[in-house]
Design an enzyme around this catalytic site. Sequence first.
Site, PDB file in Angstrom:
ATOM      1  N   ASP A 270      -7.933   5.523   0.366  1.00 22.96           N
ATOM      2  CA  ASP A 270      -8.412   6.682   1.129  1.00 22.96           C
ATOM      3  C   ASP A 270      -7.337   7.195   2.084  1.00 22.96           C
ATOM      4  OD1 ASP A 270     -10.973   6.952   0.050  1.00 22.96           O
ATOM      5  OD2 ASP A 270     -11.924   5.718   1.605  1.00 22.96           O
TER       6      ASP A 270
ATOM      7  N   HIS B 149      -9.805  11.030  -3.240  1.00 21.92           N
ATOM      8  CA  HIS B 149      -9.345  10.148  -4.322  1.00 21.92           C
ATOM      9  C   HIS B 149      -8.401  10.879  -5.281  1.00 21.92           C
ATOM     10  CE1 HIS B 149     -13.326   7.802  -3.524  1.00 21.92           C
ATOM     11  NE2 HIS B 149     -12.467   7.687  -2.543  1.00 21.92           N
TER      12      HIS B 149
ATOM     13  N   HIS C  53      -9.547  -0.133  -1.194  1.00 25.23           N
ATOM     14  CA  HIS C  53     -10.072   1.222  -1.256  1.00 25.23           C
ATOM     15  C   HIS C  53      -9.801   1.986   0.040  1.00 25.23           C
ATOM     16  CE1 HIS C  53     -12.244   4.593  -2.779  1.00 25.23           C
ATOM     17  NE2 HIS C  53     -12.708   4.742  -1.542  1.00 25.23           N
TER      18      HIS C  53
ATOM     19  N   HIS D 291     -11.853   8.554   7.168  1.00 25.18           N
ATOM     20  CA  HIS D 291     -11.370   9.933   7.031  1.00 25.18           C
ATOM     21  C   HIS D 291     -11.176  10.617   8.385  1.00 25.18           C
ATOM     22  CE1 HIS D 291     -12.198   9.124   2.923  1.00 25.18           C
ATOM     23  NE2 HIS D 291     -13.494   9.047   3.110  1.00 25.18           N
TER      24      HIS D 291
HETATM   25 ZN   LIG Z   1     -12.840   6.658  -0.764  1.00 26.01          ZN
END
Ligand SMILES: [Zn+2]
Length: 315
Positions: free
Chosen positions: A251, A89, A247, A273
Site C-alpha cells: 500500500d 494496488h 500488504h 493511506h
Molecule cells: Zn491495500
Amino acid sequence: MSLSFQLAPEPPLQRSLKTAIGCVGVGLHSGVKSALSLRPAPADTGIVFVREDLPGTAPIPATVGHVADTTRCTQLKGADGAAVNTVEHVMAALAAWGIDNAIITVAGPEVPALDGSARDFGFLIGCAGVVEQDQPRRFVEVLKPVTVHHGDRWARLVPHAAFAVDMTIDFDHPLIGVQHIALPRVDLASFNRELAAARTFGFAEDVVDLRAKGLALGGSLDNAVVVAHDHVLNPGGLRWPDEFVRHKALDAVGDLYLAGPLLGRVEAKGSGHMLHVKLLRELFADPAAWRYADFPEAAATVTRSLPVMAQQGAD
Ligand SMILES: [Zn+2]
C-alpha cells in the site's frame, strides 16, 4: 599506470505500456463489477484515470493533489468531481514496473480488487509490455527527513539513494502481533518477490460494521484475507506468515507513487493511506525537503534494472 574509459551514463527514460490491456472485476468496497484497462500514453502524461462510464468527465490525474479521501482506500477525484476508488494496488504495480505514463480507464467507481493484491496488475503490465519514451524520468529526491504522526502511528521519508520501504505493524491479535519488513531497494524483482502477492486483509468482527458504512461490500475470501479470532477464514491460509505487513508495504509503495518515482526511504509504523498522503503533502509543502532530479546516478541503476525488452519478443 592504466587507462580507463568511463562511458557517459545515459539518463533513465520515461516508460509507458507497449499496448493496451484490461480486465474485469469487482470493487472491494463498492461491490460494483467494472472493467479496467491500462493504456499507453505519451511522455509527460503521468498516470491518469478516466471514468469510462461517465463520458465527458474530466480525467483524474494520479497525483497527491487529487486525493479526495483515504477512508480504507485511496480515492482520487477529478476537476468536475468524478472519482475513482482503491487506486493503491494498481499504482503499486505501476511503480514496480517503472511506468510513468498510462491512461487507466475504469468503467465504474472503483478499481477491481482482483485477488486483493497487486499481483494481477503486474501480470497485466508484463503481458502488455513496456516501452521507453524519449523524455527523461523525473524523480522526486528526498533531501531531508519529513515525519507525520497520527496518534501512535507515524510515517517518515528520509534521503536514500533508491526508493526503499521499511514498514512495521503492531496489531493486538495473536495471528499478527508485531511484523516488520524492509526492502532497501523497491524494484521489480524485490517487489515481485516480497510484496506483489500480499493481499489486503480485514477482521471478521469488523465486516458487519464496515458493510453498515457501505464499505467492503465486494469483499470476499477471493479478494481479501479475513481474520477471525485465532485463524484466517480463507481455505488456502496465508501466502506468508507476515502477509499483513507485506500488504501494508505494498500500500505504501502504491500511495507514494502519487508523487511519481521517489528517491527516498519511507519508514512507517502502523501507517495507512491517510498517513501516506499526509506524508507526501508535508514533503511537498517544504521546498527544502525535496527537489526534482532528472538524472541521479542511483536512479539510472534502478531504471536500467527493469526488463524493458523482456516482453517484446512476441510480435
Ligand atoms: Zn491495500
